[in-house]
Design a protein around this motif. Structure first.
Motif, PDB file in Angstrom:
ATOM      1  N   LEU A 191      23.850 -44.574 -62.081  1.00  0.00           N
ATOM      2  CA  LEU A 191      22.902 -44.667 -60.885  1.00  0.00           C
ATOM      3  C   LEU A 191      21.809 -45.726 -60.811  1.00  0.00           C
ATOM      4  O   LEU A 191      21.094 -45.852 -61.878  1.00  0.00           O
ATOM      5  CB  LEU A 191      22.575 -43.237 -60.706  1.00  0.00           C
ATOM      6  CG  LEU A 191      21.852 -43.129 -59.238  1.00  0.00           C
ATOM      7  CD1 LEU A 191      21.848 -41.662 -58.730  1.00  0.00           C
ATOM      8  CD2 LEU A 191      20.310 -43.314 -59.327  1.00  0.00           C
ATOM      9  N   SER A 192      21.893 -46.422 -59.898  1.00  0.00           N
ATOM     10  CA  SER A 192      21.067 -47.611 -59.623  1.00  0.00           C
ATOM     11  C   SER A 192      20.453 -47.660 -58.585  1.00  0.00           C
ATOM     12  O   SER A 192      20.901 -47.594 -57.355  1.00  0.00           O
ATOM     13  CB  SER A 192      21.679 -48.877 -60.075  1.00  0.00           C
ATOM     14  OG  SER A 192      22.656 -49.389 -59.063  1.00  0.00           O
ATOM     15  N   TYR A 193      19.138 -48.291 -58.177  1.00  0.00           N
ATOM     16  CA  TYR A 193      18.486 -48.493 -56.940  1.00  0.00           C
ATOM     17  C   TYR A 193      18.182 -49.767 -56.721  1.00  0.00           C
ATOM     18  O   TYR A 193      17.919 -50.714 -57.556  1.00  0.00           O
ATOM     19  CB  TYR A 193      17.174 -47.593 -56.872  1.00  0.00           C
ATOM     20  CG  TYR A 193      17.367 -46.178 -57.341  1.00  0.00           C
ATOM     21  CD1 TYR A 193      17.361 -45.279 -56.045  1.00  0.00           C
ATOM     22  CD2 TYR A 193      17.131 -45.541 -58.444  1.00  0.00           C
ATOM     23  CE1 TYR A 193      17.470 -43.741 -56.399  1.00  0.00           C
ATOM     24  CE2 TYR A 193      17.351 -44.134 -58.787  1.00  0.00           C
ATOM     25  CZ  TYR A 193      17.443 -43.503 -57.540  1.00  0.00           C
ATOM     26  OH  TYR A 193      17.588 -41.901 -57.523  1.00  0.00           O
ATOM     27  N   GLU A 194      18.237 -50.316 -55.395  1.00  0.00           N
ATOM     28  CA  GLU A 194      18.133 -51.684 -55.030  1.00  0.00           C
ATOM     29  C   GLU A 194      17.147 -51.427 -53.902  1.00  0.00           C
ATOM     30  O   GLU A 194      17.281 -51.280 -52.726  1.00  0.00           O
ATOM     31  CB  GLU A 194      19.461 -52.376 -54.645  1.00  0.00           C
ATOM     32  CG  GLU A 194      20.242 -52.550 -55.881  1.00  0.00           C
ATOM     33  CD  GLU A 194      21.318 -53.283 -55.276  1.00  0.00           C
ATOM     34  OE1 GLU A 194      21.473 -53.573 -54.168  1.00  0.00           O
ATOM     35  OE2 GLU A 194      22.511 -53.269 -56.142  1.00  0.00           O
ATOM     36  N   VAL A 226      21.447 -47.281 -52.716  1.00  0.00           N
ATOM     37  CA  VAL A 226      21.841 -46.306 -53.998  1.00  0.00           C
ATOM     38  C   VAL A 226      23.405 -46.631 -54.370  1.00  0.00           C
ATOM     39  O   VAL A 226      24.078 -46.653 -53.442  1.00  0.00           O
ATOM     40  CB  VAL A 226      21.538 -44.976 -53.737  1.00  0.00           C
ATOM     41  CG1 VAL A 226      21.905 -44.082 -54.902  1.00  0.00           C
ATOM     42  CG2 VAL A 226      20.220 -44.477 -53.280  1.00  0.00           C
ATOM     43  N   VAL A 227      23.574 -46.936 -55.411  1.00  0.00           N
ATOM     44  CA  VAL A 227      24.966 -47.203 -56.081  1.00  0.00           C
ATOM     45  C   VAL A 227      24.998 -46.220 -57.020  1.00  0.00           C
ATOM     46  O   VAL A 227      24.492 -46.243 -58.166  1.00  0.00           O
ATOM     47  CB  VAL A 227      25.048 -48.470 -56.771  1.00  0.00           C
ATOM     48  CG1 VAL A 227      26.426 -48.660 -57.066  1.00  0.00           C
ATOM     49  CG2 VAL A 227      24.489 -49.708 -55.874  1.00  0.00           C
ATOM     50  N   ALA A 228      26.038 -45.343 -56.895  1.00  0.00           N
ATOM     51  CA  ALA A 228      26.224 -43.904 -57.691  1.00  0.00           C
ATOM     52  C   ALA A 228      27.581 -43.402 -57.548  1.00  0.00           C
ATOM     53  O   ALA A 228      28.132 -43.754 -56.330  1.00  0.00           O
ATOM     54  CB  ALA A 228      25.034 -42.815 -57.122  1.00  0.00           C
ATOM     55  N   PRO A 229      27.987 -42.597 -58.261  1.00  0.00           N
ATOM     56  CA  PRO A 229      29.158 -41.915 -58.030  1.00  0.00           C
ATOM     57  C   PRO A 229      29.391 -41.466 -56.777  1.00  0.00           C
ATOM     58  O   PRO A 229      28.171 -40.469 -56.388  1.00  0.00           O
ATOM     59  CB  PRO A 229      29.506 -40.920 -59.269  1.00  0.00           C
ATOM     60  CG  PRO A 229      28.468 -41.580 -60.276  1.00  0.00           C
ATOM     61  CD  PRO A 229      27.529 -42.350 -59.752  1.00  0.00           C
ATOM     62  N   SER A 230      30.377 -41.417 -55.792  1.00  0.00           N
ATOM     63  CA  SER A 230      30.425 -40.705 -54.554  1.00  0.00           C
ATOM     64  C   SER A 230      30.009 -39.269 -54.586  1.00  0.00           C
ATOM     65  O   SER A 230      29.342 -38.847 -53.548  1.00  0.00           O
ATOM     66  CB  SER A 230      31.687 -40.966 -53.936  1.00  0.00           C
ATOM     67  OG  SER A 230      32.761 -40.521 -54.840  1.00  0.00           O
TER      68      SER A 230
END
Length: 333
Positions: free
Chosen positions: A206-209, A167-171
């Motif tokens: 927010l993105s998902y991998e 997950v790449v998102a604001p901490s």
């Protein structure tokens, strides 16, 4: 020698005085002369959404070229840098946390932030580029589903193409997350293996991998099993040789349908078969059915059968007739 020393000392003093006066005159001329140079302008982004931070948020700057007197330029560089405000709503969201604004939209703001004597010339770059501060974490996947299988089927396995998601998102969004819970999916009457693709929800910053997860559901039909069980006489009130009057087998066959996981755990204590002494001796009919006293799983009609299903009376014990009828009618116990 002393005379030469006096001359040299006098000349040096005169030279130094001349140099200082010349430098002062040059400096006075320089600070009043107009120059062109690049200066730094501080940028403050306002109205940021809650939980959104920018990279280097406290040190955002842009470079611009201006023309002014040397004294004013000196103040820009070593004194107070101009400052402009940019509203978050005016930024262009390019996805992946990238925010931009063309500098033409900032020209008037920069000009107004300069001193009245300064002339704005141009920006060093074409765009103001900002980046939302995000954190990359890897979390386990948690499925949320309501699956109802068809009759005589059980759900035996649920598999996903990945166990963990990056997950790449604001901490501030992910610092308390322990897993990624997927939206609920509901399936009714499932009676065969099923696979489908599950796209993850898209949210701002927010993105998902990976962004898509494959889900596979495995079902299996109930298994059919046969077991032998001893016949147990219950509620025996007195000793009576029942074999003289009834064809009671020592054991019967119990056939059942059940999930394989349940059937594999059936023990000798399960599926106990009983005959009621009172019903047997005091009943009015010629047949009495066996009954299942213990079953480790819920059953529906026709899922469990007992063979033979009942016993038949060979001869009614007349010598006990009146007493047994009273027992059966609940008058003596």
């Amino acid at each position: 020698m002393s005379f030469l020393n006096k001359i040299n000392g006098h000349d040096t003093l005169v030279f130094m005085c001349f140099l200082i006066i010349s430098s002062a005159l040059w400096l006075l001329n320089a600070i009043n002369e107009r120059f062109e140079t690049d200066i730094v302008v501080d940028v403050v982004v306002t109205n940021l959404p809650e939980g959104v931070e920018l990279e280097n948020q406290d040190d955002l700057t842009i470079e611009v070229f201006v023309r002014d007197k040397g004294s004013e330029l000196f103040d820009y560089i070593f004194g107070n840098a101009p400052k402009v405000s940019v509203d978050y709503k005016d930024l262009t969201d390019n996805g992946n946390g990238s925010l931009t604004m063309h500098f033409t939209a900032l020209e008037n703001r920069v000009s107004n932030a300069l001193k009245p004597s300064s002339t704005f010339l141009h920006f060093k770059d074409d765009y103001l580029s900002l980046q939302v501060k995000r954190e990359r974490v890897t979390l386990p996947v948690k499925l949320n589903y309501d699956v109802e299988t068809g009759k005589h089927y059980e759900l035996v396995d649920v598999q996903t193409s990945v166990k963990d998601i990056t997950v790449v998102a604001p901490s501030s969004r992910v610092k308390e997350w322990e897993f990624v819970e997927l939206p609920e999916f509901v399936i009714k009457g499932l009676d065969k293996d099923t696979s489908f693709t599950f796209p993850l929800p898209r949210e701002k910053y927010l993105s998902y991998e990976p962004s898509v997860i494959d889900v596979h559901l495995t079902v299996a039909p109930y298994v059919s099993r046969n077991v032998k069980r001893r016949v147990n006489i219950v509620n025996r009130l007195f000793d009576l040789n029942l074999g003289d009057y009834y064809d009671i087998p020592d054991s019967v066959t119990v056939s059942y349908l059940a999930p394989a996981s349940v059937a594999d755990r059936i023990t000798e204590e399960d599926l106990r078969v009983e005959l009621d002494f009172v019903e047997l001796t005091g009943g009015k009919g010629d047949t009495v059915h066996f009954r299942l006293a213990s079953c480790p799983f819920s059953i529906e009609k026709d899922e469990v059968t007992i063979t033979p299903g009942a016993v038949c009376r060979k001869e009614y014990p007349q010598q006990w007739g009146g007493l047994l009828k009273q027992i059966a009618n609940g008058k003596l116990y």
